[in-house]
Scaffold this active site. Structure first.
Site, PDB file in Angstrom:
ATOM      1  N   CYS A  91       3.294  41.112  18.919  1.00 50.96           N
ATOM      2  CA  CYS A  91       2.686  42.068  19.850  1.00 50.96           C
ATOM      3  C   CYS A  91       1.434  42.695  19.241  1.00 50.96           C
ATOM      4  O   CYS A  91       0.496  43.054  19.961  1.00 50.96           O
ATOM      5  CB  CYS A  91       3.689  43.141  20.253  1.00 50.96           C
ATOM      6  SG  CYS A  91       4.289  44.153  18.886  1.00 50.96           S
ATOM      7  N   HIS A 145       6.192  49.162  18.892  1.00 48.90           N
ATOM      8  CA  HIS A 145       5.629  48.123  19.757  1.00 48.90           C
ATOM      9  C   HIS A 145       4.163  48.413  20.016  1.00 48.90           C
ATOM     10  O   HIS A 145       3.764  49.563  20.221  1.00 48.90           O
ATOM     11  CB  HIS A 145       6.398  48.070  21.079  1.00 48.90           C
ATOM     12  CG  HIS A 145       5.852  47.071  22.052  1.00 48.90           C
ATOM     13  ND1 HIS A 145       5.835  45.719  21.794  1.00 48.90           N
ATOM     14  CD2 HIS A 145       5.293  47.226  23.279  1.00 48.90           C
ATOM     15  CE1 HIS A 145       5.295  45.084  22.817  1.00 48.90           C
ATOM     16  NE2 HIS A 145       4.950  45.977  23.727  1.00 48.90           N
ATOM     17  N   HIS A 156       0.804  -1.215   0.000  1.00 47.84           N
ATOM     18  CA  HIS A 156       0.000   0.000   0.000  1.00 47.84           C
ATOM     19  C   HIS A 156       0.844   1.275   0.000  1.00 47.84           C
ATOM     20  O   HIS A 156       0.296   2.373  -0.088  1.00 47.84           O
ATOM     21  CB  HIS A 156      -0.922   0.020   1.224  1.00 47.84           C
ATOM     22  CG  HIS A 156      -1.805  -1.186   1.338  1.00 47.84           C
ATOM     23  ND1 HIS A 156      -1.522  -2.230   2.200  1.00 47.84           N
ATOM     24  CD2 HIS A 156      -2.939  -1.514   0.686  1.00 47.84           C
ATOM     25  CE1 HIS A 156      -2.466  -3.147   2.081  1.00 47.84           C
ATOM     26  NE2 HIS A 156      -3.341  -2.741   1.162  1.00 47.84           N
ATOM     27  N   CYS A 158      -2.763  -3.810   6.340  1.00 38.56           N
ATOM     28  CA  CYS A 158      -1.960  -4.999   6.635  1.00 38.56           C
ATOM     29  C   CYS A 158      -2.004  -5.369   8.112  1.00 38.56           C
ATOM     30  O   CYS A 158      -1.652  -6.482   8.488  1.00 38.56           O
ATOM     31  CB  CYS A 158      -0.505  -4.769   6.215  1.00 38.56           C
ATOM     32  SG  CYS A 158      -0.284  -4.464   4.446  1.00 38.56           S
ATOM     33  N   CYS A 203      -4.017  16.787  17.853  1.00 40.27           N
ATOM     34  CA  CYS A 203      -5.067  16.093  17.116  1.00 40.27           C
ATOM     35  C   CYS A 203      -6.036  17.113  16.523  1.00 40.27           C
ATOM     36  O   CYS A 203      -6.623  17.921  17.246  1.00 40.27           O
ATOM     37  CB  CYS A 203      -5.806  15.121  18.035  1.00 40.27           C
ATOM     38  SG  CYS A 203      -7.208  14.304  17.240  1.00 40.27           S
TER      39      CYS A 203
END
Length: 803
Positions: A201, A739, A40, A129, A62
């Site tokens: 930031c 900033h 496969h 398999c 996940c």
């Protein structure tokens, strides 16, 4: 036959493969050596797809757990393993309860997704398999994929903490099902620092303000899980009853936002990691990848609009499911009509529109035929240019044309007014150049004062559509002062790339103000919004302005004069009548005068800024003031053009397009619960990029009534419309390096969302709610006095509605 558990190897299996006994051969397998090669591999391994998926998603998380909100930010990773599908790059867990990796393989059984690699043991497993595979088989793709994943793991773990996420085991510990209550013992939302992921930031400052938006925290609870019920009530004219739909699971970005807001409200020490949310945003807006200098206002637009698109998709899916998912072929006309009607109202119920989206109306009136065109557009913030005091350079009259000399003489009467007009001209989003009456319109001579065309209804229905597609005017971006400075060319290229990337989805435009792309100049005169005379007479205390239209009475009389000059004996029946009694003409003029005055009327008295004032109110006054479109910036009036064409109907020649002087004004016609004001500090001046450092005064309590239309929704004439300041995004530094930080007000929630606008008559006694201002710069959190807040160099201002 007994199936072996993935990766549950005995001690003997941990020895070298040369000494390892062969496994029993699967009778259904064609492999020559069991456990070493797999038939496969050629169909189930796609290295390019794995690279694309893995580099664009959060590492070792996940995907299904994230979508189902089974993870929390800022916690130690759980003990479960993550398996990567070598066909598409999907990352799924192998928890006994959920088995997301197995479910992924089963869902794509027809398309070989059967081979995975564990990110913990680095072992490959084939579900078909039912055996462990050797990564040194005769297929190089498997070994190459393993090598890529191991390098990716080294990159992901080298600069990040191991405390990223963990599985949520007890949802009830931090989710309070009762609306309006905080998950902790206090109704106050705590302020936590946010980790800087690298030049982020700009992102952190916006998220601090959103985390203190009480209505957002309330409404996002509705999208926290699958199966939320939503009631949709279409307009009465559709003759349809209410429909309750069940919404599917929320989309990834909205889920990540929910998790982030929950983590900000959780009691605990230490800053919060925004990595999950930021990575999901980068999936929607790739321009934020790479941790480069960016802009807070752009970030806010992309974030809110992306969540809005996700929720709109979710609501539409719920409506279609309620009708058993009809298609264009299977649905009859009645079903299509109902789906369209419910969809039109349903999409307005997404939480982004309910909190941040308002509406502005641009009104343009032709000075010749007095035809009125209106355009309504949605906004998620209002961009206000900052008025700068400049010494205007003298202009050589010899270089001006005839119209230019007329304009120059018009502005020379008052230098201060001309300077303000220049600022006003640059503040307009809509150029009068070639504006056509293709806009949704109301006309006193065709439809009456209260009739709205179907085009206007379409504009109102299609959220996110304005006069043009979304475009931001901010040139260049800013980042931490400790970061390396970027050159101006990079900033310019970044702005150019943004224009092409902005087409990625339909977008709600900000009410941005920028100059016309035409090199022609318009003369704009700021007038008081209480001046409604069509002749636009100026204040007697100032120097009289020359009239911009002939004083020959109403539009009908002007047409009579024009026809007589043309010498036309015969007129077609579809032209306006040219003979009326004096009483009819008088009644028509009175009715038109009232209609025109209402078109440019504000909710209450207009705001009058003082000399040299630079405040939010003066910027709003400039944004909503009446301006004249004349000279080279005249209005292309289709109404006048049509009249000219009808008069020349018997001639073979086609009438030329008629450009006329016009008045234009932008007013707020619907206010959202949260109003965001954007002060345009960054712009392009010629070939240079510059920042406006002038301080702009902003009030803690803002009355928006002087800037609202008299027909503003859900508001009565003469009412005060009060909004209280609760958040600021500040930019310090220059264009090359700066900033972003935030000031947020910790306060008690005023009321639940469903209680908004249900009360009236209490606005006069309102005052700003009590609270404590907090300064937040990434992970630095400290309380500050109100005086420091008022002296900050504001870039974004967040106001919430007061009752």
């Amino acid at each position: 036959m007994r199936l072996k558990d993935p990766f549950s190897l005995k001690t003997a299996d941990m020895t070298k493969r040369s000494n390892k006994p062969k496994k029993p051969r699967d009778e259904d397998s064609s492999d020559e050596v069991g456990g070493l090669t797999c038939q496969h591999v050629s169909r189930a391994v796609d290295l390019s797809s794995v690279k694309k998926a893995v580099t664009g998603s959060l590492w070792s998380v996940c995907s299904d757990c994230l979508k189902e909100r089974n993870v929390l930010e800022g916690e130690t990773a759980g003990a479960h393993d993550i398996l990567v599908c070598l066909k598409c790059g999907f990352q799924g867990c192998n928890q006994a309860e959920v088995q997301h990796s197995t479910k992924h393989q089963q869902a794509h059984h027809s398309d070989s997704h059967c081979i995975t690699i564990s990110l913990t043991t680095w072992k490959a497993w084939c579900f078909e398999c039912k055996e462990e595979l050797s990564t040194h088989c005769n297929k190089k793709a498997l070994a190459q994929t393993l090598d890529f994943l191991q390098k990716q793991s080294a990159k992901a773990t080298s600069g990040t903490s191991s405390k990223l996420i963990k599985l949520r085991e007890e949802p009830a510990e931090y989710v309070d099902t009762q609306r309006g209550k905080s998950p902790v013992n206090s109704t106050l939302i705590p302020v936590k620092g946010i980790n800087n992921l690298g030049n982020t930031c700009f992102f952190n400052a916006v998220m601090q303000n959103l985390s203190q938006t009480h209505m957002l925290n309330d409404l996002i609870q509705d999208v926290k899980e699958k199966g939320h019920k939503m009631k949709i009530s279409p307009s009465t004219e559709t003759n349809l009853g209410s429909l309750t739909v069940t919404l599917p699971s929320p989309e990834p970005l909205t889920s990540a936002m929910f998790l982030f807001l929950q983590s900000m409200k959780e009691s605990g020490k230490g800053p919060v990691s925004p990595k999950i949310l930021f990575n999901q945003l980068c999936q929607k807006a790739p321009r934020f990848k790479g941790y480069q200098q960016q802009d807070s206002q752009e970030l806010l637009h992309y974030l809110l609009d992306s969540m809005r698109v996700e929720e709109t998709k979710r609501i539409k899916a719920g409506i279609l499911k309620a009708f058993n998912n009809p298609t264009e072929k299977t649905a009859d006309e009645e079903t299509k009509r109902q789906v369209k009607a419910y969809g039109k109202e349903g999409v307005k119920l997404n939480f982004v529109d309910r909190i941040f989206v308002g509406e502005l109306t641009s009104t343009i009136m032709c000075e010749e035929c007095e035809h009125i065109s209106t355009v309504k557009e949605a906004f998620i913030d209002i961009s206000l240019p900052i008025i700068e005091e400049r010494i205007s350079k003298p202009t050589n009259p010899a270089r001006l044309g005839k119209s230019g000399r007329e304009q120059d003489s018009l502005t020379s009467h008052d230098d201060s007014l001309a300077a303000h007009s220049q600022a006003n001209r640059n503040s307009r989003r809509l150029s009068g150049q070639k504006l056509q009456s293709r806009h949704s319109s109301t006309s006193h001579d065709d439809r009456g004062p209260d009739t709205v065309s179907s085009r206007q209804e379409e504009d109102l229905c299609v959220a996110g559509r304005g006069l043009s597609s979304y475009r931001t005017d901010t040139m260049g971006s800013q980042s931490d002062c400790s970061e390396k400075e970027s050159n101006l060319q990079d900033s310019s290229n970044d702005a150019d790339s943004e224009a092409s990337e902005s087409e990625w989805s339909p977008r709600i435009p900000s009410v941005s103000s920028h100059s016309s792309t035409s090199d022609k100049t318009s003369i704009t005169t700021t007038l008081s919004t209480t001046t409604h005379n069509p002749s636009l007479k100026s204040n007697p205390s100032s120097t009289p302005l020359p009239s911009i239209r002939p004083q020959q009475g109403g539009a009908v009389e002007q047409l009579v004069s024009a026809v007589s000059k043309l010498g036309l004996v015969h007129t077609s029946t579809d032209t306006l009548p040219i003979s009326h009694s004096q009483e009819e003409l008088s009644e028509t003029r009175d009715r038109d005068r009232q209609h025109h005055q209402g078109a440019f009327q504000v909710l209450c008295h207009s705001y009058t800024p003082s000399s040299k004032e630079c405040s939010v109110q003066s910027c709003l006054h400039q944004f909503t003031s009446i301006e004249l479109l004349m000279g080279n910036n005249k209005l292309l009036c289709e109404n006048c053009t049509d009249r000219r064409q009808r008069q020349m109907k018997r001639s073979d020649k086609k009438a030329e397009k008629v450009y006329t002087s016009a008045r234009k004004q932008m007013l707020i016609s619907a206010l959202p619960p949260v109003v965001t004001l954007h002060l345009k500090r960054f712009h392009q001046a010629g070939m240079n990029l510059r920042k406006v450092n002038r301080h702009v005064d902003f009030p803690l309590l803002l009355d928006l009534a002087p800037f609202c239309s008299a027909t503003c929704k859900n508001l009565g004439s003469g009412e005060r419309v009060l909004y209280s300041l609760y958040g600021i995004v500040e930019h310090s530094g220059s264009m090359r390096g700066g900033h972003y930080a935030a000031y947020v007000k910790v306060r008690t929630p005023q009321r639940k969302p469903e209680q908004r606008r249900n009360q009236s008559g209490s606005r006069e006694a309102c005052s700003a709610p009590q609270g404590q201002w907090v300064y937040v710069s990434d992970t630095t959190v400290q309380t500050v006095p109100e005086s420091r807040v008022l002296n900050s160099q504001a870039y974004l201002l967040f106001y919430e509605e007061l009752l």
